[in-house]
Design a protein around this motif. Structure first.
Motif, short mmCIF file in Angstrom:
data_model
loop_
_atom_site.label_atom_id
_atom_site.label_comp_id
_atom_site.label_asym_id
_atom_site.label_seq_id
_atom_site.Cartn_x
_atom_site.Cartn_y
_atom_site.Cartn_z
N MET A 1 1.87 -7.42 19.74
CA MET A 1 0.67 -7.91 19.14
C MET A 1 -0.16 -6.78 18.55
SD MET A 1 -0.58 -10.86 19.18
CE MET A 1 -0.53 -12.30 19.60
N GLN A 2 -0.18 -5.75 19.28
CA GLN A 2 -0.93 -4.61 18.80
C GLN A 2 -0.31 -4.06 17.52
OE1 GLN A 2 -1.26 -1.65 21.77
NE2 GLN A 2 -3.45 -1.61 21.62
N GLU A 3 0.96 -4.12 17.44
CA GLU A 3 1.63 -3.66 16.22
C GLU A 3 1.28 -4.55 15.05
OE1 GLU A 3 5.78 -2.74 16.05
OE2 GLU A 3 5.64 -1.94 18.08
N ASN A 4 1.23 -5.82 15.28
CA ASN A 4 0.88 -6.76 14.21
C ASN A 4 -0.55 -6.52 13.73
OD1 ASN A 4 3.33 -8.00 14.16
ND2 ASN A 4 2.72 -9.67 15.53
N GLU A 5 -1.42 -6.24 14.66
CA GLU A 5 -2.81 -5.96 14.30
C GLU A 5 -2.90 -4.66 13.49
OE1 GLU A 5 -5.45 -5.96 17.64
OE2 GLU A 5 -4.76 -7.92 18.27
N LYS A 6 -2.10 -3.70 13.88
CA LYS A 6 -2.08 -2.42 13.15
C LYS A 6 -1.55 -2.62 11.73
CE LYS A 6 -1.65 1.99 15.22
NZ LYS A 6 -0.88 2.98 15.90
N VAL A 7 -0.48 -3.41 11.62
CA VAL A 7 0.10 -3.70 10.30
C VAL A 7 -0.90 -4.48 9.47
CG1 VAL A 7 1.94 -4.97 9.12
CG2 VAL A 7 2.48 -3.55 11.10
N LEU A 8 -1.57 -5.44 10.10
CA LEU A 8 -2.58 -6.24 9.40
C LEU A 8 -3.72 -5.37 8.92
CD1 LEU A 8 -3.38 -9.10 8.57
CD2 LEU A 8 -4.53 -9.30 10.78
N GLU A 9 -4.14 -4.43 9.72
CA GLU A 9 -5.22 -3.51 9.35
C GLU A 9 -4.78 -2.64 8.16
OE1 GLU A 9 -8.92 -1.37 10.40
OE2 GLU A 9 -8.05 -2.92 11.64
N LEU A 10 -3.57 -2.14 8.21
CA LEU A 10 -3.05 -1.32 7.10
C LEU A 10 -2.93 -2.14 5.82
CD1 LEU A 10 -0.32 0.81 8.91
CD2 LEU A 10 -2.48 1.63 7.97
N MET A 11 -2.52 -3.37 5.97
CA MET A 11 -2.39 -4.23 4.78
C MET A 11 -3.77 -4.54 4.18
SD MET A 11 0.78 -6.72 5.67
CE MET A 11 1.03 -7.29 4.04
N LYS A 12 -4.78 -4.70 5.05
CA LYS A 12 -6.14 -4.93 4.54
C LYS A 12 -6.64 -3.70 3.79
CE LYS A 12 -7.82 -8.32 7.87
NZ LYS A 12 -8.75 -8.60 8.95
N LYS A 13 -6.37 -2.50 4.30
CA LYS A 13 -6.75 -1.28 3.59
C LYS A 13 -6.02 -1.17 2.24
CE LYS A 13 -7.98 1.81 7.40
NZ LYS A 13 -7.63 3.04 8.10
N GLN A 14 -4.72 -1.50 2.30
CA GLN A 14 -3.92 -1.45 1.07
C GLN A 14 -4.47 -2.44 0.05
OE1 GLN A 14 0.22 -2.30 1.66
NE2 GLN A 14 0.78 -1.48 -0.35
N LEU A 15 -4.84 -3.66 0.49
CA LEU A 15 -5.42 -4.67 -0.40
C LEU A 15 -6.75 -4.17 -0.97
CD1 LEU A 15 -5.36 -7.51 -1.61
CD2 LEU A 15 -6.52 -8.32 0.48
N PHE A 16 -7.57 -3.54 -0.13
CA PHE A 16 -8.86 -3.01 -0.59
C PHE A 16 -8.67 -1.96 -1.68
CE2 PHE A 16 -12.20 0.25 -0.06
CZ PHE A 16 -13.31 -0.51 -0.42
N PHE A 17 -7.77 -1.00 -1.44
CA PHE A 17 -7.53 0.05 -2.43
C PHE A 17 -6.85 -0.50 -3.69
CE2 PHE A 17 -7.89 2.91 1.36
CZ PHE A 17 -9.00 3.60 0.92
N THR A 18 -6.02 -1.50 -3.53
CA THR A 18 -5.38 -2.12 -4.70
C THR A 18 -6.43 -2.81 -5.55
OG1 THR A 18 -3.34 -2.45 -3.42
CG2 THR A 18 -3.60 -3.75 -5.43
N ARG A 19 -7.39 -3.49 -4.91
CA ARG A 19 -8.47 -4.13 -5.68
C ARG A 19 -9.34 -3.09 -6.39
NH1 ARG A 19 -10.33 -8.79 -1.36
NH2 ARG A 19 -8.54 -10.15 -1.74
N ILE A 20 -9.63 -1.98 -5.72
CA ILE A 20 -10.41 -0.90 -6.36
C ILE A 20 -9.64 -0.34 -7.55
CG2 ILE A 20 -11.26 1.45 -6.05
CD1 ILE A 20 -12.11 0.68 -3.23
N PHE A 21 -8.32 -0.12 -7.35
CA PHE A 21 -7.49 0.40 -8.43
C PHE A 21 -7.44 -0.59 -9.60
CE2 PHE A 21 -3.25 0.91 -10.37
CZ PHE A 21 -3.38 2.20 -10.84
N ALA A 22 -7.31 -1.87 -9.33
CA ALA A 22 -7.27 -2.90 -10.37
C ALA A 22 -8.60 -2.95 -11.12
CB ALA A 22 -6.92 -4.26 -9.78
N ALA A 23 -9.72 -2.89 -10.35
CA ALA A 23 -11.05 -2.90 -11.00
C ALA A 23 -11.24 -1.66 -11.87
CB ALA A 23 -12.13 -2.99 -9.93
N ALA A 24 -10.78 -0.51 -11.37
CA ALA A 24 -10.91 0.72 -12.16
C ALA A 24 -10.07 0.64 -13.43
CB ALA A 24 -10.50 1.93 -11.31
N CYS A 25 -8.88 0.07 -13.31
CA CYS A 25 -8.02 -0.09 -14.51
C CYS A 25 -8.68 -1.03 -15.52
CB CYS A 25 -6.65 -0.62 -14.10
SG CYS A 25 -5.60 0.65 -13.34
N CYS A 26 -9.26 -2.11 -15.04
CA CYS A 26 -9.95 -3.05 -15.94
C CYS A 26 -11.14 -2.37 -16.62
CB CYS A 26 -10.41 -4.29 -15.17
SG CYS A 26 -9.06 -5.38 -14.70
#
Length: 125
Positions: A1-26
Motif C-alpha cells: 500500500m505504501q508503494e502505491n501511495e508513493k507511485v501515486l504521489e510521483l504520478m501527481k508530481k509528474q502530472l503537475f509538471f506536465t501541466r506546467i510544461f504544457a501551459a508554458a508551451c502554449c
C-alpha cells in the motif's frame, strides 16, 4: 500500500509538471504567433519595396548600358567623331588648295568694278 501511495504521489508530481510544461508551451506558442503577426506584414512590405527598388535599379542600369553603347558608337570607326574628323580633314584640304592671294586680288578687282557702279547709281537717289 505504501508503494502505491508513493507511485501515486510521483504520478501527481509528474502530472503537475506536465501541466506546467504544457501551459508554458502554449504561452510560448502564443508569444511566437503574436511576434510573427506583428513582424511578418512589415517585413513583406519591406520586401515589396526592395523588389521595386531592384526593378528601378535594373531599369537604370539598362539605360546606362544603352547610353554607354551609344557613346562607344560615337568613337567607333564610322561613328560621329570619325565622320567629323574626316569632314574636318576634307575642309582643311579644300582650304589648303585655295589660292588665297588670287582670291584677294579677285575681291579687290571686284571692288574696283563695283565702286564706279555704286557711284553712278548713287547719283540717282
Amino acid at each position: 500500500m505504501q508503494e502505491n501511495e508513493k507511485v501515486l504521489e510521483l504520478m501527481k508530481k509528474q502530472l503537475f509538471f506536465t501541466r506546467i510544461f504544457a501551459a508554458a508551451c502554449c504561452a510560448l506558442t502564443v508569444a511566437v504567433l503574436a511576434v510573427l503577426i506583428r513582424v511578418i506584414p512589415p517585413l513583406l512590405g519591406m520586401m515589396d519595396q526592395a523588389v521595386t527598388a531592384m526593378d528601378q535599379a535594373t531599369a537604370t542600369l539598362e539605360t546606362v548600358d544603352d547610353t554607354l553603347t551609344d557613346i562607344q558608337g560615337l568613337f567607333g570607326e564610322d561613328g560621329l567623331v570619325g565622320q567629323s574628323s574626316r569632314a574636318l580633314e576634307e575642309a582643311t584640304d579644300k582650304i589648303n588648295r585655295m589660292d588665297i592671294d588670287s582670291l584677294n586680288r579677285a575681291i579687290g578687282d571686284l571692288g574696283d568694278v563695283v565702286e564706279p557702279l555704286a557711284d553712278f547709281f548713287g547719283k540717282f537717289r
